[in-house]
Design an enzyme around this catalytic site. Structure first.
Site, PDB file in Angstrom:
ATOM      1  CG  ASN A   1       8.520  -1.442   0.749  1.00 27.51           C
ATOM      2  OD1 ASN A   1       7.784  -1.544   1.722  1.00 27.51           O
ATOM      3  ND2 ASN A   1       9.208  -0.344   0.498  1.00 27.51           N
TER       4      ASN A   1
ATOM      5  CB  ALA B   1       1.387   0.413   6.577  1.00 24.18           C
TER       6      ALA B   1
ATOM      7  NE  ARG C   1       9.174   6.715   8.774  1.00 25.52           N
ATOM      8  CZ  ARG C   1       8.245   6.545   7.845  1.00 25.52           C
ATOM      9  NH1 ARG C   1       8.328   5.536   7.002  1.00 25.52           N
ATOM     10  NH2 ARG C   1       7.241   7.385   7.743  1.00 25.52           N
TER      11      ARG C   1
ATOM     12  CD  GLU D   1      10.478  -6.733   6.141  1.00 26.95           C
ATOM     13  OE1 GLU D   1       9.543  -6.057   6.595  1.00 26.95           O
ATOM     14  OE2 GLU D   1      11.153  -7.516   6.840  1.00 26.95           O
TER      15      GLU D   1
ATOM     16  CE1 TYR E   1       8.722   5.647   2.782  1.00 23.95           C
ATOM     17  CE2 TYR E   1       7.288   7.567   2.853  1.00 23.95           C
ATOM     18  CZ  TYR E   1       7.696   6.362   3.371  1.00 23.95           C
ATOM     19  OH  TYR E   1       7.070   5.857   4.489  1.00 23.95           O
TER      20      TYR E   1
ATOM     21  N   PRO F   1       0.792  -1.226   0.000  1.00 24.78           N
ATOM     22  CG  PRO F   1      -0.904  -1.562   1.559  1.00 24.78           C
ATOM     23  CD  PRO F   1       0.387  -2.142   1.068  1.00 24.78           C
ATOM     24  CG  ASN F   2      -0.298   4.372   1.187  1.00 24.83           C
ATOM     25  OD1 ASN F   2      -1.276   4.800   0.593  1.00 24.83           O
ATOM     26  ND2 ASN F   2      -0.350   3.963   2.439  1.00 24.83           N
TER      27      ASN F   2
ATOM     28  CG  HIS G   1      10.860  -1.642   5.262  1.00 26.86           C
ATOM     29  ND1 HIS G   1       9.505  -1.484   5.111  1.00 26.86           N
ATOM     30  CD2 HIS G   1      11.061  -2.869   5.792  1.00 26.86           C
ATOM     31  CE1 HIS G   1       8.905  -2.573   5.553  1.00 26.86           C
ATOM     32  NE2 HIS G   1       9.825  -3.434   5.962  1.00 26.86           N
TER      33      HIS G   1
ATOM     34  NE  ARG H   1       3.208   7.489   2.107  1.00 24.75           N
ATOM     35  CZ  ARG H   1       3.631   6.382   2.687  1.00 24.75           C
ATOM     36  NH1 ARG H   1       4.184   5.427   1.977  1.00 24.75           N
ATOM     37  NH2 ARG H   1       3.472   6.217   3.978  1.00 24.75           N
TER      38      ARG H   1
END
Length: 144
Positions: free
Chosen positions: A74, A77, A107, A98, A22, A9-10, A100, A17
């Protein structure tokens, strides 16, 4: 090797964004660079993005049958709470890295833990879009 890149998502909003976190590249721009490097190293990259957990699960479970040798993921969330995604990684039986773009440990506290990390071969975090390139480079060591 056929490598499947999956984005949760996103991540389709990359480029607009939160560019301070990012970067300014779109997902398509990032993957253009990864695909160029893949062709130089003998890999074939396929990539998909979805804002829907079930679609990511379906893609993970079908990957081996589709001739995929490894996955770069990735989950966005979903990393922090999707046990369905975790179970699909485990059931898929393929090596998964994985990735990120941001350092999730630096964060907000709810982002510190990933429920999928334990079933992934490795995790790359905090290196921006370079993480996707590094995951591709790692394939030679995790798939032999």
């Amino acid at each position: 090797m056929n490598v499947l890149y999956l984005f949760g998502p996103n991540l389709g909003a990359l480029g607009s964004r939160d560019p301070e976190t990012y970067g300014s590249q779109t997902l398509a721009e990032i993957m253009d660079g990864v695909e160029r490097r893949a062709s130089e190293t003998g890999h074939v990259v396929t990539w998909r993005q979805s804002n829907h957990e079930g679609e990511l699960v379906d893609w993970l479970l079908a990957a081996r049958e589709d001739g995929i040798g490894a996955v770069v993921l990735n989950p966005g969330a979903l990393s922090h709470y999707s046990y369905a995604l975790r179970d699909a990684i485990e059931a898929g039986g393929l090596p998964v890295i994985e990735v990120h773009m941001s350092n999730i440990a630096a964060r907000e506290s709810f982002r510190h833990d990933s429920v999928v990390s334990a079933v992934c071969r490795g995790t790359i975090s905090g290196l921006g879009s370079a993480g996707y390139h590094l995951a591709l480079e790692a394939m030679q060591w995790i798939t032999t």
